[in-house]
Design a protein around this motif. Sequence first.
Motif, mmCIF file in Angstrom:
data_model
loop_
_atom_site.group_PDB
_atom_site.id
_atom_site.type_symbol
_atom_site.label_atom_id
_atom_site.label_comp_id
_atom_site.label_asym_id
_atom_site.label_seq_id
_atom_site.Cartn_x
_atom_site.Cartn_y
_atom_site.Cartn_z
ATOM 1 N N LEU A 1 47.185 72.339 4.103
ATOM 2 C CA LEU A 1 46.427 72.392 2.685
ATOM 3 C C LEU A 1 44.757 72.658 2.705
ATOM 4 C CD1 LEU A 1 47.443 72.149 -0.263
ATOM 5 C CD2 LEU A 1 47.159 69.659 -0.260
ATOM 6 N N PRO A 2 44.600 73.867 2.340
ATOM 7 C CA PRO A 2 43.339 74.017 2.090
ATOM 8 C C PRO A 2 42.396 73.081 1.442
ATOM 9 C CG PRO A 2 44.375 76.041 1.749
ATOM 10 C CD PRO A 2 45.323 74.887 1.742
ATOM 11 N N PRO A 3 41.223 72.740 1.558
ATOM 12 C CA PRO A 3 40.271 71.952 0.835
ATOM 13 C C PRO A 3 40.297 72.560 -0.624
ATOM 14 C CG PRO A 3 39.071 72.086 3.037
ATOM 15 C CD PRO A 3 40.347 73.102 2.891
ATOM 16 N N GLY A 4 40.385 71.603 -1.529
ATOM 17 C CA GLY A 4 40.403 71.871 -3.044
ATOM 18 C C GLY A 4 41.729 72.419 -3.651
ATOM 19 N N GLU A 5 42.622 72.663 -2.834
ATOM 20 C CA GLU A 5 44.100 73.290 -3.272
ATOM 21 C C GLU A 5 44.860 72.015 -3.669
ATOM 22 O OE1 GLU A 5 45.240 76.490 -3.333
ATOM 23 O OE2 GLU A 5 43.311 77.376 -2.962
ATOM 24 N N LEU B 1 49.199 57.258 3.793
ATOM 25 C CA LEU B 1 48.182 58.055 2.968
ATOM 26 C C LEU B 1 47.206 56.839 2.184
ATOM 27 C CD1 LEU B 1 49.604 61.358 1.986
ATOM 28 C CD2 LEU B 1 48.265 60.984 3.958
ATOM 29 N N LYS B 2 47.732 55.728 2.106
ATOM 30 C CA LYS B 2 46.990 54.644 1.175
ATOM 31 C C LYS B 2 45.270 54.435 1.441
ATOM 32 C CE LYS B 2 48.160 50.509 3.655
ATOM 33 N NZ LYS B 2 48.255 49.079 3.519
ATOM 34 N N ASP B 3 44.960 54.874 2.552
ATOM 35 C CA ASP B 3 43.665 54.436 2.809
ATOM 36 C C ASP B 3 42.914 55.875 3.257
ATOM 37 O OD1 ASP B 3 43.861 51.770 2.659
ATOM 38 O OD2 ASP B 3 44.653 51.445 4.529
ATOM 39 N N SER B 4 43.613 56.952 3.201
ATOM 40 C CA SER B 4 43.045 58.201 3.354
ATOM 41 C C SER B 4 41.811 58.647 2.546
ATOM 42 C CB SER B 4 43.856 59.032 3.621
ATOM 43 O OG SER B 4 43.602 60.690 3.789
ATOM 44 N N ARG B 5 40.957 59.129 3.044
ATOM 45 C CA ARG B 5 39.791 59.444 2.312
ATOM 46 C C ARG B 5 39.620 61.127 2.342
ATOM 47 N NH1 ARG B 5 34.449 55.762 3.564
ATOM 48 N NH2 ARG B 5 35.748 53.671 3.386
ATOM 49 N N LEU B 6 40.471 61.670 3.207
ATOM 50 C CA LEU B 6 40.748 63.140 3.222
ATOM 51 C C LEU B 6 41.659 63.731 2.142
ATOM 52 C CD1 LEU B 6 40.275 63.676 7.018
ATOM 53 C CD2 LEU B 6 38.560 64.005 5.033
ATOM 54 N N VAL B 7 42.721 62.864 1.928
ATOM 55 C CA VAL B 7 43.809 63.284 1.053
ATOM 56 C C VAL B 7 44.037 62.521 -0.250
ATOM 57 C CG1 VAL B 7 46.244 63.990 0.869
ATOM 58 C CG2 VAL B 7 45.093 64.330 3.138
ATOM 59 N N ARG B 8 43.912 63.148 -1.431
ATOM 60 C CA ARG B 8 44.166 62.413 -2.749
ATOM 61 C C ARG B 8 45.560 62.677 -2.936
ATOM 62 N NH1 ARG B 8 38.785 64.034 -5.122
ATOM 63 N NH2 ARG B 8 39.724 65.899 -3.897
ATOM 64 N N PHE B 9 46.481 61.722 -3.347
ATOM 65 C CA PHE B 9 47.730 61.930 -4.105
ATOM 66 C C PHE B 9 48.037 61.109 -5.289
ATOM 67 C CE2 PHE B 9 48.209 58.495 -1.365
ATOM 68 C CZ PHE B 9 49.155 57.655 -1.821
ATOM 69 N N SER C 1 46.135 66.576 -2.873
ATOM 70 C CA SER C 1 44.918 67.540 -2.787
ATOM 71 C C SER C 1 43.843 67.239 -1.567
ATOM 72 C CB SER C 1 44.147 67.551 -4.134
ATOM 73 O OG SER C 1 43.741 66.251 -4.533
ATOM 74 N N ARG C 2 43.502 68.062 -0.961
ATOM 75 C CA ARG C 2 42.493 67.837 0.205
ATOM 76 C C ARG C 2 40.970 67.552 -0.165
ATOM 77 N NH1 ARG C 2 44.835 68.222 5.497
ATOM 78 N NH2 ARG C 2 42.651 67.415 6.625
ATOM 79 N N ALA C 3 40.159 66.699 0.051
ATOM 80 C CA ALA C 3 39.000 66.647 -0.229
ATOM 81 C C ALA C 3 37.870 67.707 0.787
ATOM 82 C CB ALA C 3 38.255 65.107 0.205
#
Length: 72
Positions: free
Chosen positions: A25-29, A48-56, A70-72
């Motif tokens: 997944l590209p950033p912003g997509e 993914l609960k502690d991920s700072r790179l991926v929001r869900f 989405s990727r940060a």
Amino acid sequence: MRSYDFRGKECPEGYVLVTRVIDNLPPGEEAEVLMDSWRCAAMVVYALKDSRLVRFNVEREGNVFRFVFSRA
């Protein structure tokens, strides 16, 4: 937004497919993933609960889980 339907995929296959979607997944997509395995859904949330790179966001409707990543 890309959509993926992983209903009918059991663990670990469903989990691996979701991680591939996230990795590509590209950033912003954004990507939408549907799955019906609660074990896989729980594994994704835990991973993914502690991920700072991926929001869900995850919603449950009946036995189907709908993730939006989405990727940060």
